[in-house]
Write an enzyme that holds these catalytic residues in place. Sequence first.
Site, mmCIF file in Angstrom:
data_model
loop_
_atom_site.group_PDB
_atom_site.id
_atom_site.type_symbol
_atom_site.label_atom_id
_atom_site.label_comp_id
_atom_site.label_asym_id
_atom_site.label_seq_id
_atom_site.Cartn_x
_atom_site.Cartn_y
_atom_site.Cartn_z
ATOM 1 N N HIS A 271 0.989 -1.232 0.073
ATOM 2 C CA HIS A 271 -0.117 0.006 0.062
ATOM 3 C C HIS A 271 0.736 1.398 0.124
ATOM 4 C CE1 HIS A 271 -3.106 2.746 0.708
ATOM 5 N NE2 HIS A 271 -2.544 3.143 1.856
ATOM 6 N N CYS A 272 1.960 1.034 0.472
ATOM 7 C CA CYS A 272 2.759 2.496 0.900
ATOM 8 C C CYS A 272 3.259 3.056 -0.638
ATOM 9 C CB CYS A 272 3.612 2.322 2.022
ATOM 10 S SG CYS A 272 2.885 2.162 3.609
ATOM 11 N N ILE A 273 4.530 2.333 -0.819
ATOM 12 C CA ILE A 273 5.604 2.834 -1.883
ATOM 13 C C ILE A 273 5.198 2.988 -3.185
ATOM 14 C CG2 ILE A 273 7.885 2.617 -2.761
ATOM 15 C CD1 ILE A 273 8.417 0.490 -0.448
#
Length: 435
Positions: A271-273
């Site tokens: 979900h983040c990078i």
Amino acid sequence: MKDVLLQKIENRSIVVGVIGMGYVGLPLAIAFARSGIKVVGFDIDPDKIQKINSGISYFKHIPSKLLKEATNENKLTASTDFADIRYVDAVIMCVPTPLNQFREPDLSYVINTIQSILPYIRSGQVVSLESTTYPGTTEEELLTRIESRGFKVGEDFFLIYSPEREDPGNPNFSTSTIPKVVGGTTKSCLDVGVALYGNIIEKVIPLSSTKAAELTKLLENIYRSVNIGLVNEMKMIADKMEIDIWEVIDAAATKPFGFTPFYPGPGLGGHCIPIDPFYLTWKAKEYGISTKFIELSGEINTKMPEWVVQKVIDGLNDNERSLKNSNVLVIGLAYKKNIDDVRESPSVELMEQLRKKGANIFYSDPYVPHFPKMRDYKFDLSSLDITKENLTLMDCVIISTNHDDVDYDLILKHSKLIVDTRGVYRKNYMNVIKA
């Protein structure tokens, strides 16, 4: 109000409500419960709520034993009823912050959540946002709405931003051992936030504002995105020069200063990078700034599945096969090894591109037994067992995620063609293409 809340935190009589029982919210709720603090987990998914209350974990990397201990001791309960927010002292929001189709921030989960709980927020509560977002979100979206109820920040309620730093599947770190950044809307808010998280986190880092904390989280993920983009580009250059990029990275990593190793792959996942850097790209435009590094790294990383597909085509051609109607087995559906998280997984995009070119797609992942429901992809597939019989039916095997629980020797022995995107096979083998 502040002194009363701090006293509750100190004597652990505080009740914490965690909204969003996903990869961030569930381990956070367990950490509070294990510290002796009563926790209520909130989610709109009744299946998650039922499993939590039954002590059953739905994540591979979170043992049901931990969850059952928390629920058996009545420290953790779960509910779909947001009206119960009125009974908690701390509200921690761990909801998704995706991008829309134009790569712009989608704050609908944050806004819908605060709107849903707004009627039940009361004086004397602390509200914390953990979702990754652009600088200014906490004050622009949460502060204004809560103050519309007639509450004054720093006096009637306390507002903080504390970005999550979960690393699912990493045995070296847990929720409690990862240092926690906290930014407060006021000094009183910061004091409450530091005290709250200090109950469960070994080291809390106070910052001067919620904006500074919001930007801290973005910098962490942009740092990784840019460096992964760099090493993916280096991989393509090394390939053209017939140099083993894995050998080069290992050699560079022996330098005791000035170099941090990053590793190439089939693209970015989680979900983040792949998502968070574009929150800053979008916000920066408001200030007339072009984020060239961020956008370039995103472009490189997004195109990596295409690079892998071309490697598959080239390898099949060398074996006098075309991609169309070939059987292709993708090893690893999760976005990184030893977890079951498929969010933004490059493996899925790789499968989609191969399918569009006419390949027959299969996958094997010990952590993902069935292809999950996804917004942009649909495959009616279950994980294939890695056996001699199944491998001999494949024209190509792609190592997309290097789970530890995979028999790579068996794959090497019985596969006609292997495209290795993760550096599993460091030696040179006749049937292995390093991609």
